[in-house]
Design an enzyme around this catalytic site. Structure first.
Site, PDB file in Angstrom:
ATOM      1  N   ASN A   9       5.457  15.277  20.485  1.00 63.46           N
ATOM      2  CA  ASN A   9       4.628  16.790  20.853  1.00 63.46           C
ATOM      3  C   ASN A   9       3.086  16.393  20.717  1.00 63.46           C
ATOM      4  O   ASN A   9       2.629  16.408  19.563  1.00 63.46           O
ATOM      5  CB  ASN A   9       4.926  17.910  20.111  1.00 63.46           C
ATOM      6  CG  ASN A   9       3.994  18.979  20.426  1.00 63.46           C
ATOM      7  OD1 ASN A   9       3.274  19.137  21.256  1.00 63.46           O
ATOM      8  ND2 ASN A   9       4.121  20.138  19.795  1.00 63.46           N
ATOM      9  N   TRP A  10       2.677  15.983  21.778  1.00 63.73           N
ATOM     10  CA  TRP A  10       1.204  15.433  21.649  1.00 63.73           C
ATOM     11  C   TRP A  10      -0.065  16.708  21.750  1.00 63.73           C
ATOM     12  O   TRP A  10      -0.837  16.252  21.485  1.00 63.73           O
ATOM     13  CB  TRP A  10       0.672  14.523  22.757  1.00 63.73           C
ATOM     14  CG  TRP A  10       1.630  13.223  23.005  1.00 63.73           C
ATOM     15  CD1 TRP A  10       2.454  13.053  21.850  1.00 63.73           C
ATOM     16  CD2 TRP A  10       1.565  12.137  23.901  1.00 63.73           C
ATOM     17  NE1 TRP A  10       3.034  11.698  22.284  1.00 63.73           N
ATOM     18  CE2 TRP A  10       2.298  11.313  23.579  1.00 63.73           C
ATOM     19  CE3 TRP A  10       0.974  12.295  25.219  1.00 63.73           C
ATOM     20  CZ2 TRP A  10       2.696  10.111  24.278  1.00 63.73           C
ATOM     21  CZ3 TRP A  10       0.990  11.307  25.972  1.00 63.73           C
ATOM     22  CH2 TRP A  10       1.923  10.071  25.503  1.00 63.73           C
ATOM     23  N   LYS A  11       0.641  17.905  21.824  1.00 61.89           N
ATOM     24  CA  LYS A  11      -0.244  19.087  21.412  1.00 61.89           C
ATOM     25  C   LYS A  11      -1.589  18.768  22.442  1.00 61.89           C
ATOM     26  O   LYS A  11      -1.493  18.200  23.541  1.00 61.89           O
ATOM     27  CB  LYS A  11      -0.608  19.339  19.934  1.00 61.89           C
ATOM     28  CG  LYS A  11       0.580  19.312  19.056  1.00 61.89           C
ATOM     29  CD  LYS A  11       0.553  20.001  17.666  1.00 61.89           C
ATOM     30  CE  LYS A  11       1.630  19.979  17.132  1.00 61.89           C
ATOM     31  NZ  LYS A  11       1.554  20.457  15.738  1.00 61.89           N
ATOM     32  N   HIS A  95       6.843  27.423  20.370  1.00 64.24           N
ATOM     33  CA  HIS A  95       6.274  26.630  19.089  1.00 64.24           C
ATOM     34  C   HIS A  95       5.549  27.483  18.186  1.00 64.24           C
ATOM     35  O   HIS A  95       5.081  28.464  18.608  1.00 64.24           O
ATOM     36  CB  HIS A  95       5.418  25.300  19.736  1.00 64.24           C
ATOM     37  CG  HIS A  95       4.970  24.642  18.565  1.00 64.24           C
ATOM     38  ND1 HIS A  95       4.022  24.701  17.964  1.00 64.24           N
ATOM     39  CD2 HIS A  95       5.392  23.118  18.240  1.00 64.24           C
ATOM     40  CE1 HIS A  95       3.654  23.889  17.046  1.00 64.24           C
ATOM     41  NE2 HIS A  95       4.716  22.898  17.275  1.00 64.24           N
ATOM     42  N   GLU A  97       2.746  27.539  17.059  1.00 68.67           N
ATOM     43  CA  GLU A  97       1.308  27.551  17.390  1.00 68.67           C
ATOM     44  C   GLU A  97       1.041  28.387  18.524  1.00 68.67           C
ATOM     45  O   GLU A  97       0.245  29.351  18.530  1.00 68.67           O
ATOM     46  CB  GLU A  97       0.748  26.211  17.571  1.00 68.67           C
ATOM     47  CG  GLU A  97       0.365  25.442  16.340  1.00 68.67           C
ATOM     48  CD  GLU A  97       0.436  23.947  16.595  1.00 68.67           C
ATOM     49  OE1 GLU A  97       0.557  23.277  17.720  1.00 68.67           O
ATOM     50  OE2 GLU A  97       0.648  23.098  15.593  1.00 68.67           O
ATOM     51  N   GLU A 167      11.050  23.883  12.528  1.00 72.50           N
ATOM     52  CA  GLU A 167       9.932  23.566  12.046  1.00 72.50           C
ATOM     53  C   GLU A 167       9.235  24.535  11.306  1.00 72.50           C
ATOM     54  O   GLU A 167       8.805  25.470  11.714  1.00 72.50           O
ATOM     55  CB  GLU A 167       8.975  23.406  13.289  1.00 72.50           C
ATOM     56  CG  GLU A 167       9.238  22.434  14.447  1.00 72.50           C
ATOM     57  CD  GLU A 167       8.223  21.789  15.145  1.00 72.50           C
ATOM     58  OE1 GLU A 167       8.087  20.705  15.229  1.00 72.50           O
ATOM     59  OE2 GLU A 167       7.397  22.625  15.741  1.00 72.50           O
ATOM     60  N   GLY A 173       1.429  20.047  10.274  1.00 72.97           N
ATOM     61  CA  GLY A 173       0.169  19.316  10.266  1.00 72.97           C
ATOM     62  C   GLY A 173      -0.483  19.372   8.811  1.00 72.97           C
ATOM     63  O   GLY A 173      -1.659  19.254   8.583  1.00 72.97           O
ATOM     64  N   SER A 212       5.623  17.409   9.701  1.00 77.11           N
ATOM     65  CA  SER A 212       4.915  16.273   8.857  1.00 77.11           C
ATOM     66  C   SER A 212       5.901  15.072   8.974  1.00 77.11           C
ATOM     67  O   SER A 212       5.972  14.260   7.677  1.00 77.11           O
ATOM     68  CB  SER A 212       4.482  16.533   7.650  1.00 77.11           C
ATOM     69  OG  SER A 212       3.313  17.554   7.763  1.00 77.11           O
ATOM     70  N   GLY A 233       4.628  15.641  15.705  1.00 77.26           N
ATOM     71  CA  GLY A 233       3.415  15.947  15.932  1.00 77.26           C
ATOM     72  C   GLY A 233       2.513  14.842  15.964  1.00 77.26           C
ATOM     73  O   GLY A 233       2.546  13.796  16.695  1.00 77.26           O
ATOM     74  N   GLY A 234       1.657  14.752  15.104  1.00 74.11           N
ATOM     75  CA  GLY A 234       0.469  13.707  14.346  1.00 74.11           C
ATOM     76  C   GLY A 234       0.908  12.291  14.635  1.00 74.11           C
ATOM     77  O   GLY A 234       0.287  11.627  15.242  1.00 74.11           O
TER      78      GLY A 234
END
Ligand code: 13P
Length: 250
Positions: A9-11, A95, A97, A167, A173, A212, A233-234
């Site tokens: 997930n590159w956000k 998600h 966010e 999640e 994050g 994470s 994610g990251g």
């Protein structure tokens, strides 16, 4: 036997140039990943580029969000059919966010899930509790409420067409991963809750862990019996790291 699935997930990261470079690097390294399904979800504006670069490779792609309406006067929104037109296989739904920053509630998320399935997309349906909810002993109640919104709206058969991602919001994050045992406990709870409606669908449901995940902790998470891969994610923004996570799932 459930196959492992790793989704990046590159956000809202990257540029046209960096996305193209990242895709090229992932493409180049993907041959080492044998038995794991792999997908990336770039920012939607780059989907055309990503489709051109990934068509014919074993890597699938998807979007991070969709509109809860099929078409019409919804300024700024993207429909499920439009995503299909750009070759998307997956779409992330609900998600945390989007829930926290854009006010998406359970009912809206359930409508998006239903529309994704109707259009032939595979929704990656995110659930998870806040830190305060975990500390108050409400993890299972929160996850049950989020899950039931989709079950009540679309029925258990719709879960056969989707993927669930657990999640925990406090792990996203933050560098603070759930322990494999903590994650496994919630994954088993999700599977059992779906299996109560339909044992076969429960047993076949892919449940990803997100929060994470990195190459250093991926293997121990993916070893747990009810963890079928990850929503990354990251660490998915670095090809070497992302490919190492894909390998850890194999
Ligand atoms: P991180 O891997 O950066 O914690 O993000 C997880 C996530 O939100 C994936 O959807």
């Amino acid at each position: 036997m459930r196959q492992k699935l790793i989704v990046g997930n590159w956000k809202m990261h990257g540029s046209r140039a960096s996305v193209n470079a990242l895709i090229a690097d992932i493409r180049q390294g993907i041959a080492i990943v044998k038995t794991t399904q792999v997908a990336v979800c770039p920012p939607v504006i780059f989907l055309g580029d990503v489709e051109a670069l990934l068509k014919g490779t074993p890597i699938a792609w998807g979007a991070q969000n969709l509109c809860d309406q099929p078409s019409g006067a919804y300024t700024g929104e993207i429909s499920a059919d439009m995503l299909r037109e750009f070759g998307c296989r997956y779409v992330i739904v609900g998600h945390s966010e989007r829930r926290a920053l854009y006010g998406e509630g359970d009912v809206l998320v359930a409508r998006k899930y239903a529309l994704a399935v109707k259009s032939g997309l595979i929704p990656i349906f995110c659930v998870g509790e806040l830190l305060a909810e975990r500390e108050a002993g409400q993890t299972e109640a929160v996850v049950a409420r989020q899950l039931d919104a989709v079950l009540n709206h679309s029925g258990v058969t719709a879960l056969q067409q989707g993927v669930v991602a657990y999640e925990p919001v406090w792990a996203i994050g933050t560098g603070k991963t759930a322990t494999p045992e903590q994650a496994q406990q919630v994954h088993a709870f999700i599977r059992e809750r779906v299996a109560r409606h339909d044992a076969t669908i429960g047993a076949g449901l892919q449940i990803l862990y997100g929060g994470s995940v990195k190459a250093a902790n991926a293997a121990e998470l993916f070893r747990m019996p009810d963890i079928d891969g990850g929503l990354i994610g990251g660490a998915s923004l670095n090809a070497v790291e992302f490919l190492a996570i894909c390998q850890a799932a194999g």
